[in-house]
Design a protein around this motif. Structure first.
Motif, PDB file in Angstrom:
ATOM      1  N   LEU A 163       0.812  -1.226   0.000  1.00  0.00           N
ATOM      2  CA  LEU A 163       0.000   0.000   0.000  1.00  0.00           C
ATOM      3  C   LEU A 163       0.846   1.276   0.000  1.00  0.00           C
ATOM      4  CD1 LEU A 163      -2.980   0.802   0.160  1.00  0.00           C
ATOM      5  CD2 LEU A 163      -2.846   0.582   2.654  1.00  0.00           C
ATOM      6  N   ILE A 164       1.907   1.291   0.812  1.00  0.00           N
ATOM      7  CA  ILE A 164       2.623   2.569   1.020  1.00  0.00           C
ATOM      8  C   ILE A 164       3.303   3.067  -0.270  1.00  0.00           C
ATOM      9  CG2 ILE A 164       4.493   3.704   2.315  1.00  0.00           C
ATOM     10  CD1 ILE A 164       3.597   2.008   4.733  1.00  0.00           C
ATOM     11  N   PRO A 165       4.077   2.251  -0.993  1.00  0.00           N
ATOM     12  CA  PRO A 165       4.659   2.769  -2.242  1.00  0.00           C
ATOM     13  C   PRO A 165       3.592   3.182  -3.253  1.00  0.00           C
ATOM     14  CG  PRO A 165       5.697   0.694  -1.610  1.00  0.00           C
ATOM     15  CD  PRO A 165       4.547   0.897  -0.678  1.00  0.00           C
ATOM     16  N   MET A 166       2.472   2.472  -3.266  1.00  0.00           N
ATOM     17  CA  MET A 166       1.399   2.835  -4.196  1.00  0.00           C
ATOM     18  C   MET A 166       0.869   4.230  -3.877  1.00  0.00           C
ATOM     19  SD  MET A 166      -2.399   1.277  -4.318  1.00  0.00           S
ATOM     20  CE  MET A 166      -2.992   2.547  -3.208  1.00  0.00           C
ATOM     21  N   ILE A 167       0.666   4.482  -2.585  1.00  0.00           N
ATOM     22  CA  ILE A 167       0.150   5.787  -2.154  1.00  0.00           C
ATOM     23  C   ILE A 167       1.202   6.880  -2.374  1.00  0.00           C
ATOM     24  CG2 ILE A 167      -0.432   7.060  -0.038  1.00  0.00           C
ATOM     25  CD1 ILE A 167      -2.204   4.746   0.765  1.00  0.00           C
ATOM     26  N   ASP A 168       2.446   6.567  -2.060  1.00  0.00           N
ATOM     27  CA  ASP A 168       3.522   7.562  -2.250  1.00  0.00           C
ATOM     28  C   ASP A 168       3.672   7.957  -3.717  1.00  0.00           C
ATOM     29  OD1 ASP A 168       3.986   7.495   0.444  1.00  0.00           O
ATOM     30  OD2 ASP A 168       5.864   6.364   0.346  1.00  0.00           O
ATOM     31  N   ALA A 169       3.441   6.998  -4.627  1.00  0.00           N
ATOM     32  CA  ALA A 169       3.574   7.294  -6.068  1.00  0.00           C
ATOM     33  C   ALA A 169       2.523   8.306  -6.511  1.00  0.00           C
ATOM     34  CB  ALA A 169       3.446   6.004  -6.882  1.00  0.00           C
ATOM     35  N   ILE A 170       1.373   8.281  -5.870  1.00  0.00           N
ATOM     36  CA  ILE A 170       0.328   9.263  -6.210  1.00  0.00           C
ATOM     37  C   ILE A 170       0.783  10.651  -5.777  1.00  0.00           C
ATOM     38  CG2 ILE A 170      -2.028  10.008  -5.633  1.00  0.00           C
ATOM     39  CD1 ILE A 170      -2.732   6.989  -5.501  1.00  0.00           C
ATOM     40  N   GLU A 171       1.289  10.748  -4.561  1.00  0.00           N
ATOM     41  CA  GLU A 171       1.753  12.056  -4.065  1.00  0.00           C
ATOM     42  C   GLU A 171       2.884  12.604  -4.947  1.00  0.00           C
ATOM     43  OE1 GLU A 171       3.828  12.270  -0.197  1.00  0.00           O
ATOM     44  OE2 GLU A 171       2.271  13.697   0.343  1.00  0.00           O
TER      45      GLU A 171
END
Ligand SMILES: CCCCCCC/C=C/C(=O)SCCNC(=O)CCNC(=O)[C@H](O)C(C)(C)COP(=O)(O)OP(=O)(O)OC[C@H]1O[C@@H](n2cnc3c(N)ncnc32)[C@H](O)[C@@H]1OP(=O)(O)O
Length: 195
Positions: A75-83
């Motif tokens: 989840l975390i890298p996926m969310i960070d890629a959006i930011e």
């Protein structure tokens, strides 16, 4: 799963699809990873809108997968890629944005909520802490005292309270996707005029 739709006017609309609440299953995380990557790498796309199917943005981690081994993109890298996306990403929040669903929205650059939406970080009610950036992004956005209140109580806030707190940028009683796409279009035009 996530559906990718190119809207005339250079917007990519990404729709989370996982009934009943569009929880962040392995397939949804894979879908978001793929479609965000596609939108970012397409030079015709100027802005991205993230929404959920059937009137619900996202209910957070998929509790049906808690018992099994972790599969799919974390989840975390996926969310960070959006930011980190160099194009405006707007969360169109209808129904619910809870737990990882709100953390996903917090990584977007702007958040538009439907007037009937509810937002919150209910992880504490499951004996967890928000584990995908919520404990960093929420205090940065609304300050430590207000963020702590939401994190330690797990309470849901209405769209109007979320607007007052500064969690969302706009509340609408109109069609959430249309309003968010118009907002994304205008943000992209503003950013382009400054470049
Ligand atoms: C694996 C490691 C991950 C590490 C990082 C984790 C970071 C993120 C953590 C989280 O996100 S924790 C989960 C946070 N989300 C929740 O706690 C939401 C819990 N659900 C609710 O509060 C309510 O269900 C609701 C979403 C407000 C809807 O309430 P309503 O009264 O309208 O309907 P219900 O009957 O309660 O639910 C309908 C239907 O939806 C299913 N469901 C609800 N939430 C989830 C979910 N998160 N994942 C999967 N399914 C969910 C619920 O079981 C019902 O299903 P059926 O019984 O109808 O089959």
């Amino acid at each position: 799963m996530a559906r990718y739709t190119r809207i005339p006017g250079s917007i990519a609309l990404i729709t989370l699809m996982n009934p009943p609440v569009n929880a962040l299953s392995a397939a949804v995380r894979q879908g978001i990873t793929d479609t965000v990557g596609r939108a970012v790498s397409d030079p015709e796309v100027k802005a991205v809108v993230l929404c959920g199917e059937n009137g619900k943005f996202c209910g957070g981690a998929d509790i049906r997968e808690f018992a099994g081994p972790m599969t799919g993109p974390p989840l975390i890298p996926m969310i960070d890629a959006i930011e980190a996306a160099e194009k405006p990403v707007v969360a169109a929040i209808e129904g619910i944005a809870l737990g990882g669903g709100l953390e996903l929205a917090l990584a977007c650059h702007y958040r538009i909520a439907h007037v009937k939406a509810r937002l919150g970080l209910p992880e504490v009610t499951l004996g967890l802490l928000p584990g995908a950036g919520g404990t960093q992004r929420l205090p940065r956005l609304i300050g430590v005292p207000a963020a702590l209140d939401l994190i330690v109580t797990g309470r849901h806030v209405s769209a109007q309270e979320a607007l007052k707190l500064g969690i969302v940028d706009q509340v609408t009683d109109g069609n959430i996707q249309e309003v968010a796409m118009e907002f994304a279009q205008s943000m992209s035009a503003t950013l382009n005029s400054r470049c």
